[in-house]
Scaffold this motif. Structure first.
Motif, PDB file in Angstrom:
ATOM      1  N   MET A 127       9.773   1.967 -50.938  1.00 33.30           N
ATOM      2  CA  MET A 127       9.696   1.082 -49.770  1.00 33.30           C
ATOM      3  C   MET A 127       8.262   0.567 -49.621  1.00 33.30           C
ATOM      4  N   THR A 128       8.099  -0.717 -49.434  1.00 27.83           N
ATOM      5  CA  THR A 128       6.783  -1.315 -49.338  1.00 27.83           C
ATOM      6  C   THR A 128       6.078  -0.870 -48.066  1.00 27.83           C
ATOM      7  N   ASP A 129       4.813  -0.506 -48.185  1.00 23.13           N
ATOM      8  CA  ASP A 129       4.009  -0.085 -47.046  1.00 23.13           C
ATOM      9  C   ASP A 129       3.452  -1.330 -46.379  1.00 23.13           C
ATOM     10  N   THR A 130       3.986  -1.680 -45.216  1.00 24.00           N
ATOM     11  CA  THR A 130       3.493  -2.840 -44.490  1.00 24.00           C
ATOM     12  C   THR A 130       3.157  -2.453 -43.059  1.00 24.00           C
ATOM     13  N   VAL A 131       2.313  -3.255 -42.429  1.00 20.17           N
ATOM     14  CA  VAL A 131       1.927  -3.068 -41.034  1.00 20.17           C
ATOM     15  C   VAL A 131       2.007  -4.431 -40.362  1.00 20.17           C
ATOM     16  N   SER A 132       1.963  -4.421 -39.038  1.00 16.32           N
ATOM     17  CA  SER A 132       2.093  -5.683 -38.317  1.00 16.32           C
ATOM     18  C   SER A 132       0.747  -6.374 -38.164  1.00 16.32           C
ATOM     19  N   PHE A 133       0.750  -7.670 -38.375  1.00 16.87           N
ATOM     20  CA  PHE A 133      -0.373  -8.527 -38.012  1.00 16.87           C
ATOM     21  C   PHE A 133       0.235  -9.617 -37.146  1.00 16.87           C
ATOM     22  N   GLY A 165      -8.692  -2.009 -28.253  1.00 17.16           N
ATOM     23  CA  GLY A 165      -9.022  -2.019 -29.668  1.00 17.16           C
ATOM     24  C   GLY A 165      -7.999  -1.338 -30.555  1.00 17.16           C
ATOM     25  N   ILE A 166      -7.254  -0.370 -30.005  1.00 16.39           N
ATOM     26  CA  ILE A 166      -6.379   0.441 -30.851  1.00 16.39           C
ATOM     27  C   ILE A 166      -5.258  -0.384 -31.477  1.00 16.39           C
ATOM     28  N   ARG A 167      -4.803  -1.424 -30.807  1.00 10.73           N
ATOM     29  CA  ARG A 167      -3.690  -2.201 -31.354  1.00 10.73           C
ATOM     30  C   ARG A 167      -4.115  -3.018 -32.574  1.00 10.73           C
ATOM     31  N   ASN A 168      -5.425  -3.202 -32.754  1.00  6.19           N
ATOM     32  CA  ASN A 168      -5.922  -3.949 -33.908  1.00  6.19           C
ATOM     33  C   ASN A 168      -6.221  -3.063 -35.108  1.00  6.19           C
ATOM     34  N   ASP A 210      -5.557 -20.043 -33.392  1.00  2.78           N
ATOM     35  CA  ASP A 210      -4.827 -19.049 -34.189  1.00  2.78           C
ATOM     36  C   ASP A 210      -5.231 -17.621 -33.861  1.00  2.78           C
ATOM     37  N   SER A 211      -6.532 -17.370 -33.658  1.00  6.20           N
ATOM     38  CA  SER A 211      -6.984 -16.007 -33.371  1.00  6.20           C
ATOM     39  C   SER A 211      -6.400 -15.503 -32.059  1.00  6.20           C
ATOM     40  N   TYR A 212      -6.335 -16.381 -31.061  1.00  5.30           N
ATOM     41  CA  TYR A 212      -5.814 -15.943 -29.768  1.00  5.30           C
ATOM     42  C   TYR A 212      -4.296 -15.837 -29.777  1.00  5.30           C
ATOM     43  N   ARG A 213      -3.654 -16.601 -30.654  1.00  3.12           N
ATOM     44  CA  ARG A 213      -2.221 -16.404 -30.830  1.00  3.12           C
ATOM     45  C   ARG A 213      -1.962 -15.015 -31.432  1.00  3.12           C
ATOM     46  N   TYR A 214      -2.792 -14.617 -32.397  1.00  6.48           N
ATOM     47  CA  TYR A 214      -2.652 -13.275 -32.967  1.00  6.48           C
ATOM     48  C   TYR A 214      -2.857 -12.198 -31.896  1.00  6.48           C
ATOM     49  N   LEU A 215      -3.885 -12.360 -31.071  1.00  2.32           N
ATOM     50  CA  LEU A 215      -4.175 -11.338 -30.061  1.00  2.32           C
ATOM     51  C   LEU A 215      -2.990 -11.135 -29.120  1.00  2.32           C
ATOM     52  N   GLU A 218       0.248 -11.886 -29.897  1.00  2.40           N
ATOM     53  CA  GLU A 218       1.340 -11.322 -30.693  1.00  2.40           C
ATOM     54  C   GLU A 218       1.116  -9.835 -30.956  1.00  2.40           C
ATOM     55  N   SER A 219      -0.141  -9.428 -31.131  1.00  4.52           N
ATOM     56  CA  SER A 219      -0.432  -8.014 -31.393  1.00  4.52           C
ATOM     57  C   SER A 219      -0.046  -7.137 -30.207  1.00  4.52           C
ATOM     58  N   ILE A 220      -0.131  -7.694 -29.001  1.00  3.31           N
ATOM     59  CA  ILE A 220       0.299  -6.948 -27.812  1.00  3.31           C
ATOM     60  C   ILE A 220       1.800  -6.694 -27.874  1.00  3.31           C
ATOM     61  N   ARG A 221       2.562  -7.726 -28.293  1.00  2.00           N
ATOM     62  CA  ARG A 221       4.021  -7.600 -28.349  1.00  2.00           C
ATOM     63  C   ARG A 221       4.465  -6.561 -29.383  1.00  2.00           C
ATOM     64  N   ARG A 222       3.681  -6.385 -30.442  1.00  2.00           N
ATOM     65  CA  ARG A 222       4.065  -5.451 -31.497  1.00  2.00           C
ATOM     66  C   ARG A 222       3.572  -4.031 -31.241  1.00  2.00           C
ATOM     67  N   PHE A 223       2.765  -3.845 -30.196  1.00  4.54           N
ATOM     68  CA  PHE A 223       2.200  -2.517 -29.928  1.00  4.54           C
ATOM     69  C   PHE A 223       3.270  -1.617 -29.308  1.00  4.54           C
TER      70      PHE A 223
END
Length: 243
Positions: free
Chosen positions: A1-7, A134-137, A195-200, A202-207
């Motif tokens: 299984m491929t080791d992936t993480v969320s970005f 910071g932990i979600r990043n 784009d950077s703030y869109r990531y920030l 989205e990272s909340i939603r994946r936490f």
């Protein structure tokens, strides 16, 4: 299984996430505090004040502030007389923090480039470990939590301030619409970086939600774990003790 993480909403290789997160914070470092004000209506200042009151830093203590970049948490703790080490994976963020400290005449802080997953510090060297927004990043969150446990002394305390999932009926939908539609536009207008703030956002939603993240803290070895939700859980203060 491929080791992936969320970005954000993407699933990527761990090494790719680490590199891309570095890129995000290199891009936003100079405007990070302005954007925090814009995104939260200035409320992040109140959340950070409350967070530091929970930490209760004391003179003579050694405290490690991880992902401390621009110094917001460290400046608040340094006023207590504690010896604070600010660590961040991103040198640009540390540069902004050191410049801010010089302008404010805040001395005595130690600034160090570090990866939260592989800290260079010796075992059992700190009285408290803090990490705010910071932990979600972090690429491998569980590994970072284990590192937090390792570098704390027995009786040391862990505190984390992070966005989570609000449980207030109706508010979650309002915030979701605001964050997804407006925050990236604020990023473009204030920092020329949509784009950077869109990531920030989205990272909340994946936490992980509050209960799940509390379980991860316990899995790392902490006891007497506790969660204090703010705004119904939009933001949460997590804590635990090393015995």
């Amino acid at each position: 299984m491929t080791d992936t993480v969320s970005f954000g909403y993407e699933d990527v290789a761990p090494e790719e996430k680490t590199a891309r997160v570095r890129g995000v914070f290199s891009s936003v470092a100079s405007s990070y505090d302005l954007m925090n004000d814009a995104m939260s209506g200035g409320m992040h200042r109140l959340w950070k004040d409350r967070f530091v009151r929970r930490v209760k830093p004391r003179a003579g203590e050694r405290i490690l502030d991880v992902a401390g970049g621009t110094g917001d948490i460290a400046f608040r703790m340094a006023a207590s007389g504690a010896s604070v080490t600010v660590s961040d994976i991103n040198p640009e963020m540390l540069g902004v923090g050191m410049e801010r400290a010089a302008k404010r005449g805040i001395e005595g802080l130690t600034w160090q480039e570090e990866n939260a997953e592989t800290l260079s510090f010796a075992d059992a060297g700190f009285d408290a470990y803090t990490i705010a927004f910071g932990i979600r990043n972090v690429t491998r969150i569980q590994q970072a939590l284990c590192e937090a446990h390792r570098v704390l002394k027995r009786g040391g305390r862990f505190f984390c301030l992070e966005f989570s999932t609000t449980l207030w009926p109706g508010f979650a939908e309002i915030y979701d619409a605001y964050s997804h539609k407006l925050v990236p536009k604020l990023g473009k207008a204030l920092a020329n970086d949509e784009d950077s703030y869109r990531y920030l956002i989205e990272s909340i939603r994946r936490f992980p939600d509050m209960k799940s993240f509390e379980g991860m803290i316990a899995k790392a070895g902490f006891v007497q774990t506790r969660v204090e939700p703010l705004l119904g859980g939009l933001v949460a203060i997590h804590s635990g003790w090393k015995i």
